[in-house]
Design a protein around this motif. Structure first.
Motif, short mmCIF file in Angstrom:
data_model
loop_
_atom_site.label_atom_id
_atom_site.label_comp_id
_atom_site.label_asym_id
_atom_site.label_seq_id
_atom_site.Cartn_x
_atom_site.Cartn_y
_atom_site.Cartn_z
N CYS A 134 115.84 79.94 86.82
CA CYS A 134 116.58 80.79 87.75
C CYS A 134 117.36 79.97 88.79
O CYS A 134 116.81 79.08 89.42
N ASP A 135 118.62 80.31 88.94
CA ASP A 135 119.48 79.74 89.98
C ASP A 135 119.52 80.76 91.12
O ASP A 135 120.42 81.58 91.20
N TRP A 169 122.55 83.02 92.85
CA TRP A 169 123.78 83.08 92.05
C TRP A 169 124.22 84.53 91.94
O TRP A 169 123.41 85.43 91.71
N ARG A 170 125.50 84.78 92.15
CA ARG A 170 126.04 86.15 92.20
C ARG A 170 126.37 86.67 90.81
O ARG A 170 126.97 85.96 90.00
N TYR A 196 127.88 84.89 82.29
CA TYR A 196 126.48 84.85 82.69
C TYR A 196 125.76 83.60 82.18
O TYR A 196 124.63 83.36 82.55
N ASP A 197 126.42 82.86 81.32
CA ASP A 197 125.81 81.70 80.67
C ASP A 197 124.56 82.12 79.90
O ASP A 197 123.54 81.43 79.90
N GLU A 220 122.25 89.17 93.89
CA GLU A 220 121.93 87.73 93.87
C GLU A 220 120.77 87.52 92.90
O GLU A 220 119.76 88.23 92.96
N LEU A 221 120.92 86.55 92.02
CA LEU A 221 119.92 86.29 91.00
C LEU A 221 118.57 85.93 91.63
O LEU A 221 118.49 85.07 92.50
#
Length: 184
Positions: free
Chosen positions: A8-9, A12-13, A115-116, A131-132
């Motif tokens: 998890c980042d 990240w938005r 989203y990668d 936010e992730l």
């Protein structure tokens, strides 16, 4: 060969999107977002990792919706190479399984790239500010469903996000089939 997404980042938005749903609507991130969080899941129809736990995905999604979390599933696989992941098959699966969430088709694979997304299933749990806060597994199941009493990692993490706005610091990545990317 199984694919494993990165950890998890935090913060990240969530990238916006507008995709067709199996019910005929065009839906964007704002249409999906819940008041206490949003879960974006990359799944597909044919992946054995998804099929092994699909009942649990549906159960957890239904329970999370009850906690104010918006939930969506997106299929981004190359339907030319994997026809069972095509839009008509998606419609059939969503209806037959009674998905409590929209099932969207990412034909261009642009959303999966934004989203990668790495595999199916790949779970992205966002707080109310998009936010992730979670990028982990559903539970300890792998290519076969584990025992029914497994800890519900995704559900517990997203329930925490709904209650506090923050995800757990310890997360175990999901594992599944790689996204079936189109050849250039």
């Amino acid at each position: 060969m199984a694919a494993i997404p990165p950890v998890c980042d935090f913060g990240w938005r969530a990238p916006d999107f507008s995709l067709p749903a199996t019910d005929g609507r065009m839906l964007s991130l704002k249409d999906i977002a819940g008041p206490k969080g949003t879960l974006v899941m990359f799944i597909c129809n044919h992946c054995p990792y998804v099929l092994a736990v699909l009942d649990r995905i549906i159960r957890d999604a239904r329970d999370l919706i009850g906690h104010g979390v918006g939930v969506v599933a997106i299929s981004s696989n190359d339907a030319a190479a994997y026809p069972q992941d095509g839009f008509d098959a998606m419609k059939t699966m969503a209806e037959a399984r009674g998905f409590p969430f929209p099932y969207l088709y990412d034909e261009t694979q642009g959303v999966a790239r934004a989203y990668d997304a790495a595999c199916t299933p790949d779970f992205f749990g966002f707080n109310a500010d998009l936010e992730l806060q979670y990028r982990g597994r559903l539970d300890a199941s792998r290519k076969e469903a584990g025992p029914t009493d497994l800890r519900r990692d995704l559900f517990e993490a997203m329930k925490q996000v709904a209650e506090t706005g923050r995800g757990p610091t310890e997360q175990i990545p999901s594992m599944g089939c790689s996204i079936k990317w189109k050849t250039a």
